[in-house]
Scaffold this active site. Structure first.
Site, PDB file in Angstrom:
ATOM      1  N   SER A   1       0.808  -1.223   0.000  1.00 20.32           N
ATOM      2  CA  SER A   1       0.000   0.000   0.000  1.00 20.32           C
ATOM      3  C   SER A   1       0.839   1.270   0.000  1.00 20.32           C
ATOM      4  O   SER A   1       0.438   2.281  -0.581  1.00 20.32           O
ATOM      5  CB  SER A   1      -0.934   0.001   1.208  1.00 20.32           C
TER       6      SER A   1
ATOM      7  N   LYS B   1      13.136  -1.020  -0.252  1.00 20.68           N
ATOM      8  CA  LYS B   1      11.728  -0.605  -0.219  1.00 20.68           C
ATOM      9  C   LYS B   1      11.638   0.847  -0.663  1.00 20.68           C
ATOM     10  O   LYS B   1      12.259   1.729  -0.070  1.00 20.68           O
ATOM     11  CB  LYS B   1      11.148  -0.783   1.186  1.00 20.68           C
TER      12      LYS B   1
ATOM     13  N   MET C   1      17.898  -2.642   2.869  1.00 27.00           N
ATOM     14  CA  MET C   1      18.199  -3.675   3.861  1.00 27.00           C
ATOM     15  C   MET C   1      18.882  -4.853   3.188  1.00 27.00           C
ATOM     16  O   MET C   1      18.795  -5.025   1.974  1.00 27.00           O
ATOM     17  CB  MET C   1      16.898  -4.171   4.517  1.00 27.00           C
ATOM     18  N   THR C   2      19.574  -5.660   3.995  1.00 26.78           N
ATOM     19  CA  THR C   2      20.114  -6.896   3.460  1.00 26.78           C
ATOM     20  C   THR C   2      18.969  -7.820   3.062  1.00 26.78           C
ATOM     21  O   THR C   2      17.940  -7.868   3.727  1.00 26.78           O
ATOM     22  CB  THR C   2      20.991  -7.603   4.499  1.00 26.78           C
TER      23      THR C   2
ATOM     24  N   ASP D   1       1.246  -5.020  12.906  1.00 30.21           N
ATOM     25  CA  ASP D   1       0.673  -5.373  11.610  1.00 30.21           C
ATOM     26  C   ASP D   1       0.781  -6.880  11.408  1.00 30.21           C
ATOM     27  O   ASP D   1       1.873  -7.419  11.235  1.00 30.21           O
ATOM     28  CB  ASP D   1       1.422  -4.646  10.489  1.00 30.21           C
TER      29      ASP D   1
ATOM     30  N   ASN E   1       4.570 -10.295   6.392  1.00 23.85           N
ATOM     31  CA  ASN E   1       5.594  -9.794   7.309  1.00 23.85           C
ATOM     32  C   ASN E   1       6.334 -10.914   8.026  1.00 23.85           C
ATOM     33  O   ASN E   1       7.269 -10.643   8.785  1.00 23.85           O
ATOM     34  CB  ASN E   1       4.963  -8.860   8.344  1.00 23.85           C
TER      35      ASN E   1
ATOM     36  N   ASP F   1       9.038  -5.669   7.881  1.00 23.39           N
ATOM     37  CA  ASP F   1       8.078  -4.564   7.945  1.00 23.39           C
ATOM     38  C   ASP F   1       7.813  -4.112   9.379  1.00 23.39           C
ATOM     39  O   ASP F   1       6.959  -4.656  10.080  1.00 23.39           O
ATOM     40  CB  ASP F   1       6.755  -4.931   7.266  1.00 23.39           C
TER      41      ASP F   1
END
Length: 438
Positions: A136, A154, A241-242, A284, A289, A303
């Site tokens: 989203s 991201k 991120m890795t 979340d 996730n 996340d």
């Protein structure tokens, strides 16, 4: 389902226009269907007409196209829809939980250029412009730096953070129009909380700090892995991120029973530690996730945009509620629910009785000592009780926002346990966190 790249509407006017098209289209269908009802001598039912399968499908498609706060709120509605909508309508909206339409490569390049400068490609050996995930608020890309490090990056959709306030306001108006809420229900505090939470989720610098904090809390864990943040390649709108090779957690549905049980036991134990030990919870429960590494058996956690910290007093009240409910002390449980704000002293008798009955359903299940998610019908019974309560159209009390987030996480964990058909030792999970019952 196949998704095609579609430009994210980033300006206030373009997003307002998108919602206007959605609202106008639904309003037109309402008028048409209402006339048909009148021609048959029937009184038009606004709620029933608004929530037809075609309108729900159109709503899902438009929210997925807009992304951002609009799509996020649609996801929340789809998760909670079982208490309000029919399974068919909830299924139409579930499209929002799968994936968003990714932004086109040209729009992606503009975002990366703004974040990293015009010559950023020189530092990368490869960068796949096709996202491996699109949600989203942003989409995720695989890349490799020239030093060989594999990354998951991201990238936030353009204009999403600026659109949160207006998106939430406009969707609140649409929700009120739907007629699914009780007449006297005060939606304002929930919309304000949604705005605040979405602004936090859109701040990738804050998420980077949350990842680092969680890594510290879980240092040395044999059960979990978290990605490492690359600060030099992270900004407020890009989080690098890795990359941790892993599979969707749902793939364990076909794993041996012992592996499914162990995975769910670990996730539930983590949730309890988050609340009662760390007082910091990733709220979340989206299945995406949580991922599984087949080689090590570890669970990869992703996340951390929806991390919330909880006041010690609230955590201790919840600990007391848990201990009292397991003891089966109904008067004390009723008192605990009032202290937490889940029951108001002047609540109608029917409402009070229904909430107590639903709460006791949960604790009766927990008192069994072990929980087989493949056999329990708890969720169906709770939904049935919720439907009966909703039919009375009584506005619930203004439940504290923190409790709504915890309820959301607990509900998501229950759904995941059901998906994995896991069996967990409830007594062993809860024992370290119970308070003495006075």
């Amino acid at each position: 389902m196949t998704y095609r790249p579609r430009k994210v509407p980033s300006g206030r006017i373009s997003r307002l226009h998108r919602l206007g098209v959605l609202t106008t289209g639904i309003a037109g269908r309402l008028a048409r269907d209402g006339v048909r009802s009148l021609s048959r001598g029937e009184t038009p039912d606004l709620q029933r007409l608004l929530l037809t399968p075609s309108n729900a499908a159109q709503l899902a498609d438009d929210l997925a196209r807009m992304r951002g706060a609009a799509m996020k709120l649609g996801q929340l509605l789809s998760m909670e829809a079982g208490d309000v909508l029919s399974p068919e309508l909830a299924g139409r909206l579930s499209r929002l939980r799968a994936a968003a339409d990714p932004m086109p490569p040209q729009q992606l390049k503009h975002v990366l250029r703004d974040a990293w400068g015009s010559d950023w490609r020189r530092a990368f050996r490869s960068f796949d412009t096709r996202p491996i995930a699109a949600a989203s608020i942003g989409q995720v890309h695989q890349a490799q730096l020239r030093d060989g490090r594999e990354l998951a990056i991201k990238v936030q959709y353009p204009g999403i953070a600026r659109s949160i306030h207006s998106d939430v306001t406009n969707l609140g108006a649409l929700l009120r129009l739907s007629g699914v809420l009780p007449k006297d229900f005060d939606l304002a505090p929930y919309l304000a909380a949604a705005r605040a939470q979405l602004h936090e989720e859109a701040d990738y610098e804050q998420e980077a700090r949350a990842i680092t904090a969680y890594a510290g809390m879980l240092e040395g864990s044999e059960a979990f892995r978290l990605p490492e943040v690359l600060p030099d390649w992270s900004t407020r709108s890009v989080l690098s991120m890795t990359h941790l090779p892993s599979r969707p957690i749902e793939t364990l549905a076909e794993a041996p029973q012992a592996e499914r049980d162990r995975t769910m036991q670990r996730l539930l134990a983590l949730f309890l530690d988050e609340l009662f030990r760390f007082r910091t919870v990733q709220t979340d429960p989206n299945f995406a996730n949580f991922r599984h590494c087949p080689e090590t058996g570890k669970i990869v956690l992703l996340d951390f945009g929806a991390v919330r910290s909880f006041e010690p007093r609230l955590v201790e009240e919840i600990r007391g509620l848990l201990s009292t409910g397991l003891a089966g002390d109904l008067p004390a449980l009723e008192n605990r629910l009032e202290k937490l704000g889940l029951l108001s002293p002047d609540a109608p008798v029917l409402f009070r009785k229904a909430i107590l009955e639903m709460t006791m359903m949960v604790f009766a299940e927990l008192r069994r000592g072990s929980l087989d998610f493949s056999q329990t019908d708890l969720l169906a019974r709770l939904r049935s009780a919720g439907h009966r309560l909703a039919a009375e159209r009584m506005p619930p009390p203004a439940v504290p926002i923190d409790l709504l987030y915890l309820q959301r996480k607990a509900g998501g964990m229950f759904l995941l346990g059901t998906r994995l058909r896991a069996r967990v030792d409830v007594d062993r999970l809860l024992a370290p966190h119970l308070a003495p019952v006075r």
